[in-house]
Design an enzyme around this catalytic site. Structure first.
Site, PDB file in Angstrom:
ATOM      1  N   ARG A  73      -8.977   7.162   3.099  1.00 56.51           N
ATOM      2  CA  ARG A  73      -7.634   7.683   2.838  1.00 56.51           C
ATOM      3  C   ARG A  73      -7.661   9.180   3.074  1.00 56.51           C
ATOM      4  O   ARG A  73      -8.715   9.810   2.927  1.00 56.51           O
ATOM      5  CB  ARG A  73      -7.297   7.381   1.370  1.00 56.51           C
ATOM      6  CG  ARG A  73      -5.882   7.666   0.968  1.00 56.51           C
ATOM      7  CD  ARG A  73      -5.681   7.354  -0.509  1.00 56.51           C
ATOM      8  NE  ARG A  73      -4.288   7.446  -0.876  1.00 56.51           N
ATOM      9  CZ  ARG A  73      -3.830   7.396  -2.116  1.00 56.51           C
ATOM     10  NH1 ARG A  73      -4.674   7.253  -3.121  1.00 56.51           N
ATOM     11  NH2 ARG A  73      -2.542   7.489  -2.353  1.00 56.51           N
ATOM     12  N   TYR A  88      -6.042   3.751   4.841  1.00 53.39           N
ATOM     13  CA  TYR A  88      -5.020   3.413   3.840  1.00 53.39           C
ATOM     14  C   TYR A  88      -3.625   3.626   4.437  1.00 53.39           C
ATOM     15  O   TYR A  88      -2.730   2.791   4.286  1.00 53.39           O
ATOM     16  CB  TYR A  88      -5.244   4.332   2.630  1.00 53.39           C
ATOM     17  CG  TYR A  88      -4.283   4.190   1.475  1.00 53.39           C
ATOM     18  CD1 TYR A  88      -4.614   3.419   0.364  1.00 53.39           C
ATOM     19  CD2 TYR A  88      -3.069   4.874   1.454  1.00 53.39           C
ATOM     20  CE1 TYR A  88      -3.749   3.312  -0.725  1.00 53.39           C
ATOM     21  CE2 TYR A  88      -2.196   4.771   0.373  1.00 53.39           C
ATOM     22  CZ  TYR A  88      -2.548   3.985  -0.710  1.00 53.39           C
ATOM     23  OH  TYR A  88      -1.684   3.886  -1.780  1.00 53.39           O
ATOM     24  N   SER A 121      -5.275  12.089  -6.404  1.00 56.41           N
ATOM     25  CA  SER A 121      -5.434  10.842  -7.146  1.00 56.41           C
ATOM     26  C   SER A 121      -6.687  10.902  -8.040  1.00 56.41           C
ATOM     27  O   SER A 121      -6.665  10.507  -9.211  1.00 56.41           O
ATOM     28  CB  SER A 121      -5.538   9.683  -6.149  1.00 56.41           C
ATOM     29  OG  SER A 121      -5.668   8.468  -6.814  1.00 56.41           O
ATOM     30  N   LYS A 179     -10.748   6.276  -5.152  1.00 53.40           N
ATOM     31  CA  LYS A 179      -9.318   6.556  -5.043  1.00 53.40           C
ATOM     32  C   LYS A 179      -8.773   6.446  -3.616  1.00 53.40           C
ATOM     33  O   LYS A 179      -7.808   7.109  -3.243  1.00 53.40           O
ATOM     34  CB  LYS A 179      -8.934   7.930  -5.635  1.00 53.40           C
ATOM     35  CG  LYS A 179      -9.524   8.273  -6.972  1.00 53.40           C
ATOM     36  CD  LYS A 179      -9.629   7.124  -7.927  1.00 53.40           C
ATOM     37  CE  LYS A 179      -8.336   6.641  -8.493  1.00 53.40           C
ATOM     38  NZ  LYS A 179      -8.590   5.416  -9.331  1.00 53.40           N
ATOM     39  N   SER A 180      -9.425   5.615  -2.846  1.00 54.15           N
ATOM     40  CA  SER A 180      -8.997   5.443  -1.454  1.00 54.15           C
ATOM     41  C   SER A 180      -8.278   4.128  -1.208  1.00 54.15           C
ATOM     42  O   SER A 180      -7.949   3.807  -0.064  1.00 54.15           O
ATOM     43  CB  SER A 180     -10.219   5.531  -0.525  1.00 54.15           C
ATOM     44  OG  SER A 180     -10.807   6.790  -0.621  1.00 54.15           O
ATOM     45  N   HIS A 199     -19.042   2.018  -4.160  1.00 56.77           N
ATOM     46  CA  HIS A 199     -18.683   3.373  -3.703  1.00 56.77           C
ATOM     47  C   HIS A 199     -19.900   4.074  -3.091  1.00 56.77           C
ATOM     48  O   HIS A 199     -19.806   5.221  -2.684  1.00 56.77           O
ATOM     49  CB  HIS A 199     -18.199   4.233  -4.876  1.00 56.77           C
ATOM     50  CG  HIS A 199     -16.903   3.785  -5.495  1.00 56.77           C
ATOM     51  ND1 HIS A 199     -15.799   3.457  -4.751  1.00 56.77           N
ATOM     52  CD2 HIS A 199     -16.535   3.652  -6.790  1.00 56.77           C
ATOM     53  CE1 HIS A 199     -14.806   3.122  -5.579  1.00 56.77           C
ATOM     54  NE2 HIS A 199     -15.229   3.220  -6.806  1.00 56.77           N
ATOM     55  N   LYS A 224       0.961   5.920  -8.207  1.00 60.50           N
ATOM     56  CA  LYS A 224       2.152   5.946  -7.348  1.00 60.50           C
ATOM     57  C   LYS A 224       1.978   5.089  -6.096  1.00 60.50           C
ATOM     58  O   LYS A 224       2.939   4.551  -5.576  1.00 60.50           O
ATOM     59  CB  LYS A 224       2.459   7.373  -6.919  1.00 60.50           C
ATOM     60  CG  LYS A 224       3.009   8.259  -8.027  1.00 60.50           C
ATOM     61  CD  LYS A 224       3.482   9.564  -7.419  1.00 60.50           C
ATOM     62  CE  LYS A 224       4.033  10.503  -8.469  1.00 60.50           C
ATOM     63  NZ  LYS A 224       4.306  11.837  -7.902  1.00 60.50           N
ATOM     64  N   GLY A 225       0.750   5.071  -5.578  1.00 58.26           N
ATOM     65  CA  GLY A 225       0.478   4.281  -4.379  1.00 58.26           C
ATOM     66  C   GLY A 225       1.267   4.745  -3.164  1.00 58.26           C
ATOM     67  O   GLY A 225       1.738   3.932  -2.378  1.00 58.26           O
ATOM     68  N   TRP A 275      -6.321  -2.121  -4.062  1.00 57.35           N
ATOM     69  CA  TRP A 275      -5.456  -2.810  -3.095  1.00 57.35           C
ATOM     70  C   TRP A 275      -6.283  -3.737  -2.196  1.00 57.35           C
ATOM     71  O   TRP A 275      -5.971  -4.920  -2.012  1.00 57.35           O
ATOM     72  CB  TRP A 275      -4.735  -1.743  -2.278  1.00 57.35           C
ATOM     73  CG  TRP A 275      -3.666  -2.226  -1.360  1.00 57.35           C
ATOM     74  CD1 TRP A 275      -3.054  -3.445  -1.366  1.00 57.35           C
ATOM     75  CD2 TRP A 275      -3.064  -1.477  -0.304  1.00 57.35           C
ATOM     76  NE1 TRP A 275      -2.106  -3.496  -0.377  1.00 57.35           N
ATOM     77  CE2 TRP A 275      -2.090  -2.298   0.283  1.00 57.35           C
ATOM     78  CE3 TRP A 275      -3.254  -0.181   0.202  1.00 57.35           C
ATOM     79  CZ2 TRP A 275      -1.310  -1.873   1.369  1.00 57.35           C
ATOM     80  CZ3 TRP A 275      -2.472   0.247   1.257  1.00 57.35           C
ATOM     81  CH2 TRP A 275      -1.521  -0.589   1.835  1.00 57.35           C
TER      82      TRP A 275
HETATM   83  P1  A3P Z   1      -2.440   7.192  -6.355  1.00 54.48           P
HETATM   84  O1  A3P Z   1      -3.183   7.809  -7.488  1.00 54.48           O
HETATM   85  O2  A3P Z   1      -2.204   8.149  -5.227  1.00 54.48           O
HETATM   86  O3  A3P Z   1      -1.193   6.517  -6.773  1.00 54.48           O
HETATM   87  P2  A3P Z   1      -8.690   3.071  -6.016  1.00 54.48           P
HETATM   88  O4  A3P Z   1      -8.190   1.686  -6.133  1.00 54.48           O
HETATM   89  O5  A3P Z   1      -9.663   3.273  -4.882  1.00 54.48           O
HETATM   90  O6  A3P Z   1      -9.170   3.610  -7.320  1.00 54.48           O
HETATM   91  O7  A3P Z   1      -7.442   3.958  -5.567  1.00 54.48           O
HETATM   92  C1  A3P Z   1      -6.374   4.150  -6.448  1.00 54.48           C
HETATM   93  C2  A3P Z   1      -5.190   4.585  -5.633  1.00 54.48           C
HETATM   94  O8  A3P Z   1      -4.649   3.463  -4.916  1.00 54.48           O
HETATM   95  C3  A3P Z   1      -4.065   5.091  -6.540  1.00 54.48           C
HETATM   96  O9  A3P Z   1      -3.359   6.055  -5.748  1.00 54.48           O
HETATM   97  C4  A3P Z   1      -3.263   3.824  -6.753  1.00 54.48           C
HETATM   98  O10 A3P Z   1      -1.950   4.037  -7.186  1.00 54.48           O
HETATM   99  C5  A3P Z   1      -3.328   3.217  -5.353  1.00 54.48           C
HETATM  100  N1  A3P Z   1      -3.096   1.783  -5.338  1.00 54.48           N
HETATM  101  C6  A3P Z   1      -3.491   0.847  -6.233  1.00 54.48           C
HETATM  102  N2  A3P Z   1      -3.069  -0.361  -5.888  1.00 54.48           N
HETATM  103  C7  A3P Z   1      -2.369  -0.216  -4.739  1.00 54.48           C
HETATM  104  C8  A3P Z   1      -1.659  -1.135  -3.888  1.00 54.48           C
HETATM  105  N3  A3P Z   1      -1.568  -2.433  -4.168  1.00 54.48           N
HETATM  106  N4  A3P Z   1      -1.066  -0.641  -2.769  1.00 54.48           N
HETATM  107  C9  A3P Z   1      -1.149   0.670  -2.472  1.00 54.48           C
HETATM  108  N5  A3P Z   1      -1.789   1.583  -3.258  1.00 54.48           N
HETATM  109  C10 A3P Z   1      -2.396   1.143  -4.371  1.00 54.48           C
END
Ligand code: A3P
Length: 392
Positions: free
Chosen positions: A218, A284, A226, A123-124, A194, A354-355, A128
């Site tokens: 992050r 992040y 998240s 979740k970091s 991970h 939410k990102g 993306w």
């Molecule tokens: P949130 O739950 O805070 O919205 P991972 O990809 O490591 O599983 O992390 C998921 C987190 O990254 C989620 O955060 C997700 O919404 C966010 N995320 C996914 N795609 C993204 C992007 N293109 N830009 C920014 N954040 C993104």
């Protein structure tokens, strides 16, 4: 191999054995777009003799049996997505997957000096960075402004393999080793993981290995929120949902998949200070704030710097826009995609929420924020690593 106490829940699907098939991967170093189906029926001929494959299978069975016994003696705590996590060499791992998979990785994964690993704590920002890494590395191959661009129809998680998914299964590391070498200049192949740095094989982490890492971290408050939301979606219905307070307490004690969070980050941070050419360490929040600067640095590290001509043509901005949360989260493929990480781990459209930076404010009391900040300060003290105002 089964996920511990794995049951059907809305975010999961159990796949009948006859339908088992791992996702296709876009091969990043091919001269033209090539999809490899990494399943059993289309597997390319391996370079290993059959006898070695048999030996590996036997090794796997022995390792799994050995670790199946060892797991009983390890410290155990409540899990987020599985009933329990076990503590192994200081890290909390799911007993059925990462714990048993780590030794298999050591025994059977053969890294190549040109391999590049995207490493993250869950979740970091993995999703993306996957998209950014793929688009940056493949821009000579695919025009980022094309309406046929692969990321528009293929989710970021299908662009290159997630190493940890392979170690969920007993015999599939051989799949990775049998990846065909398509070019003699050994162009980089991309993986994500991970796994904590300390648990990766030396063949990957040794400075002499040639392998490189991109690590994205992050701020832990957003990671926790998240992760709590994601894991509750993944949590089997038979297990009571984890309350935010319970998740918070576990996280603060270091108990979460691949945690403690701080040790995971520090492992890569310290290695990045020691081996500057090997590990590119990114936050992040910094990437959110100034994607242009950080993407350019990232591309340089990957050995694919943007030329002045590309900058003039706006290629950097095109990639940023293509991989933005706003763009990717609205694509049909990412709204409906069922992600097959392995035959037992399937995630339904949960990678985009939410990102944002600072969403923790909608969940934490002042006291929760203060305590977590204090732990982070104490853990990162003297390491030189801070999250600072960008994380607020
Ligand atoms: P949130 O739950 O805070 O919205 P991972 O990809 O490591 O599983 O992390 C998921 C987190 O990254 C989620 O955060 C997700 O919404 C966010 N995320 C996914 N795609 C993204 C992007 N293109 N830009 C920014 N954040 C993104």
């Amino acid at each position: 191999m089964q996920l511990e106490h794995f049951h059907h829940s809305p975010a999961f699907a159990i796949i009948a054995p006859c339908l088992q098939e791992e996702p296709p991967y876009l091969l990043s170093h091919a001269k033209k777009p090539v999809l490899i189906m990494r399943n059993k029926t289309t597997k390319k001929p391996t370079k290993k003799p059959l006898q070695n494959m048999e030996n590996e299978k036997q090794d796997n069975e022995e390792t799994i049996a050995k670790y199946g016994e060892l797991v009983l003696s390890l410290p155990k705590e409540r899990g987020w997505m599985t009933q329990h996590l076990v503590q192994y060499q200081g890290f909390w791992l799911s007993p059925a997957c990462a714990f048993k998979g780590a030794p298999l990785l050591h025994q059977h994964f053969h890294a190549r000096p040109s391999d590049i690993f995207l490493a993250t704590f869950q979740k970091s920002g993995t999703t993306w960075l996957r998209a950014l890494m793929f688009a940056t590395m493949n821009r000579a191959l695919h025009d980022v402004s094309s309406d046929q661009y692969p990321l528009l129809t293929t989710g970021p998680h299908d662009c290159f393999p997630f190493l940890d998914a392979y170690i969920h299964q007993t015999d599939s590391i051989s799949h990775l080793n049998s990846r065909p070498i398509l070019s003699h200049d050994a162009s980089p192949e991309l993986f994500s993981t991970h796994m904590p740095y300390a648990l990766l094989p030396k063949s990957v982490t040794a400075s002499s290995s040639g392998c490189r890492f991109v690590y994205v971290c992050r701020n832990p408050k957003d990671v926790l929120v998240s992760k709590w939301i994601f894991m509750n979606k993944m949590r089997p219905k038979q297990l009571a949902p984890l309350s935010l307070q319970e998740a918070y307490d576990l996280f603060c004690q270091g108990v979460s998949h691949y945690g403690p969070f701080w040790d995971h980050v520090l492992g890569y941070w310290k290695a990045s200070l020691e081996f500057r050419d090997k590990i590119f360490f990114l936050k992040y929040e910094d990437l959110k704030k100034d994607p242009f600067v950080h993407l350019k640095r990232f591309a340089e590290f990957l050995g694919q710097p943007f030329s002045l001509e590309e900058e003039r043509k706006g290629v950097v901005q095109e990639i940023i826009k293509l991989c933005s949360f706003e763009n990717l989260s609205h694509l049909e493929v990412n709204k409906t995609k069922v992600q097959w990480f392995s035959s037992q781990l399937v995630v339904k459209n949960s990678f985009f929420r939410k990102g944002q930076v600072g969403d923790w404010k909608n969940y934490f009391t002042d006291e929760m924020a203060r305590r977590l900040d204090q732990i982070t300060d104490d853990k990162f003290n003297a390491s030189g690593l801070t999250f600072g105002p960008a994380a607020e």
